[in-house]
Design a protein around this motif. Structure first.
Motif, PDB file in Angstrom:
ATOM      1  N   GLU A 147       6.245  13.604 -46.004  1.00 53.10           N
ATOM      2  CA  GLU A 147       7.048  12.573 -45.806  1.00 53.10           C
ATOM      3  C   GLU A 147       8.099  12.480 -44.786  1.00 53.10           C
ATOM      4  O   GLU A 147       8.352  11.591 -44.218  1.00 53.10           O
ATOM      5  CB  GLU A 147       7.464  12.092 -47.362  1.00 53.10           C
ATOM      6  N   MET A 177       6.958  12.231 -41.442  1.00 52.45           N
ATOM      7  CA  MET A 177       6.576  10.868 -41.059  1.00 52.45           C
ATOM      8  C   MET A 177       7.703  10.320 -40.803  1.00 52.45           C
ATOM      9  O   MET A 177       7.877   9.523 -39.637  1.00 52.45           O
ATOM     10  CB  MET A 177       5.836  10.236 -42.158  1.00 52.45           C
ATOM     11  N   TYR A 178       8.905  10.451 -41.385  1.00 53.98           N
ATOM     12  CA  TYR A 178      10.342   9.862 -41.114  1.00 53.98           C
ATOM     13  C   TYR A 178      10.883  10.161 -39.617  1.00 53.98           C
ATOM     14  O   TYR A 178      11.299   9.442 -38.999  1.00 53.98           O
ATOM     15  CB  TYR A 178      11.043   9.913 -42.177  1.00 53.98           C
ATOM     16  N   THR A 231       9.207  10.892 -37.083  1.00 56.02           N
ATOM     17  CA  THR A 231       8.362  10.385 -36.108  1.00 56.02           C
ATOM     18  C   THR A 231       9.255   8.910 -35.543  1.00 56.02           C
ATOM     19  O   THR A 231       8.969   8.538 -34.455  1.00 56.02           O
ATOM     20  CB  THR A 231       6.940  10.141 -36.537  1.00 56.02           C
ATOM     21  N   LYS A 232       9.930   8.539 -36.397  1.00 60.61           N
ATOM     22  CA  LYS A 232      10.601   7.032 -36.036  1.00 60.61           C
ATOM     23  C   LYS A 232      11.618   7.532 -34.937  1.00 60.61           C
ATOM     24  O   LYS A 232      12.251   6.795 -34.323  1.00 60.61           O
ATOM     25  CB  LYS A 232      11.242   6.502 -37.027  1.00 60.61           C
ATOM     26  N   LYS A 286      -1.938   9.475 -44.390  1.00 64.77           N
ATOM     27  CA  LYS A 286      -1.335   8.622 -43.644  1.00 64.77           C
ATOM     28  C   LYS A 286      -0.780   9.670 -42.503  1.00 64.77           C
ATOM     29  O   LYS A 286      -0.305   9.050 -41.486  1.00 64.77           O
ATOM     30  CB  LYS A 286      -0.042   8.277 -44.734  1.00 64.77           C
ATOM     31  N   VAL A 287      -0.211  10.526 -42.640  1.00 67.30           N
ATOM     32  CA  VAL A 287       0.226  11.672 -41.749  1.00 67.30           C
ATOM     33  C   VAL A 287      -0.598  11.777 -40.521  1.00 67.30           C
ATOM     34  O   VAL A 287      -0.460  12.043 -39.637  1.00 67.30           O
ATOM     35  CB  VAL A 287       1.148  12.553 -42.100  1.00 67.30           C
ATOM     36  N   ASN A 319      -0.944   9.420 -37.553  1.00 64.97           N
ATOM     37  CA  ASN A 319       0.264   9.347 -36.761  1.00 64.97           C
ATOM     38  C   ASN A 319       0.087  10.292 -35.424  1.00 64.97           C
ATOM     39  O   ASN A 319       0.151  11.505 -35.739  1.00 64.97           O
ATOM     40  CB  ASN A 319       1.587   9.837 -37.460  1.00 64.97           C
ATOM     41  N   VAL A 344       2.497  13.298 -34.648  1.00 67.15           N
ATOM     42  CA  VAL A 344       2.308  14.628 -35.525  1.00 67.15           C
ATOM     43  C   VAL A 344       1.401  15.664 -35.072  1.00 67.15           C
ATOM     44  O   VAL A 344       0.096  15.188 -35.007  1.00 67.15           O
ATOM     45  CB  VAL A 344       2.240  14.262 -36.979  1.00 67.15           C
TER      46      VAL A 344
END
Length: 313
Positions: free
Chosen positions: A159, A162-163, A165-166, A189-190, A193, A196
């Motif tokens: 998680e 993922m954060y 990557t912003k 989800k990841v 992206n 990643v």
């Protein structure tokens, strides 16, 4: 030596200092016991950017210094000592410290905190706060448009990747196994992206840099091969975020205070534990977000509720 107080606070991180401030301002005779230096985890943070009202270039130590000064100004005592034993069922409650002192209190606030689990590799201690971080919410912004490595394979690691990557240009997840332990929904989800990438079956063997993180060495656990991964020359640095778990400082309270399976103290929204007059605040308790701002809020609530508890005695 025996001493009597209205409130004894165990721990002088942001939660304990906040509790001390609020308790002392309420004219409660207050002492804060801390076995190390004040500040907890925030004392090792070079820059604090997401605490409301923090000024530009504010550091963890400077924020702690102001918190300590406030506690001192309102009369909260601070003692460098550690708890050896206690009786929270007694009236008043009894705490004995390693130095042999006995503290009697009408209420107790436990704010002993939690510490991130470390990789344990060379270079990690020296570069913590200088490229190595244990909190994406705290530090992600410092790595905008840089490359970062995220160590771990559970829900939190994925998680947080993922954060990240912003902010980061590229995020590489480093995991010692060939499959993640995170929930399938999070993994799905990841995987979607494009920012990643993955280093599976791998562990970080070394973190290096001269005053700032400049690279890491990663070992493949199956082949034994070690790969050097320096920061891109045009960047000069990169980030390593470690998410392999936390260790709450609650071993002393096992069998006395209710805690979850990972050792965090269980409280209600008013910071009350299962024992009357015993409160918990900050990272030591079961919660979703562990930040300075939530720790200080917990401390304030715990102190106010301790005051109400004492008034009702």
């Amino acid at each position: 030596m025996e001493q009597h107080y209205d409130v004894v606070i165990i721990g002088a991180g942001p939660a304990g200092l906040s509790a001390g401030l609020y308790a002392a301002r309420a004219k409660l005779k207050t002492v804060i016991l801390e076995k190390e230096k004040a500040g907890g985890q925030i004392a090792t943070t070079d820059e604090v950017a997401n605490y409301p009202g923090s000024i530009e270039h504010a550091t963890g130590p400077s924020l702690v210094e102001r918190m300590v000064a406030q506690c001192d100004e309102f009369g909260a005592e601070r003692v460098k000592d550690s708890v050896k034993s206690f009786d929270f069922n007694a009236n008043p409650k009894v705490i004995q410290t390693e130095s042999g002192n006995l503290y009697y209190a009408k209420a107790v606030i436990v704010a002993t905190g939690a510490t991130p689990k470390k990789i344990g590799c060379p270079g990690e201690p020296e570069l913590t706060g200088k490229g190595v971080s244990y909190c994406a919410t705290c530090d992600a912004d410092f790595f905008t448009d840089l490359e970062v490595f995220c160590v771990g394979g559970g829900d939190t690691a994925v998680e947080e990747a993922m954060y990240l990557t912003k902010f980061a240009r590229k995020v590489t997840l480093v995991h010692r196994r060939d499959e993640f332990r995170a929930a399938k929904s999070i993994i799905d989800k990841v995987r979607k992206n494009s920012k990643v990438e993955y280093l599976m079956d791998s562990v970080v063997e070394e973190i290096y840099g001269d005053g700032i993180l400049e690279g890491i060495k990663v070992k493949n656990v199956k082949t034994g091969e070690i790969t050097d991964l320096p920061a891109p020359e045009e960047d000069g640095t990169m980030g390593v975020f470690v998410f392999i778990g936390y260790d709450p400082a609650t071993a002393l309270f096992k069998g006395c205070l209710d805690m979850d399976q990972t050792g965090y103290l269980i409280t209600d929204e008013n910071m009350r534990t299962n024992l009357p007059g015993v409160f918990a605040a900050g990272d030591v308790r079961q919660k979703q977000l562990r930040q300075v701002v939530t720790a200080t809020a917990d401390g304030a609530i715990a102190a106010v509720m301790a005051e109400k508890y004492i008034d009702a005695l």
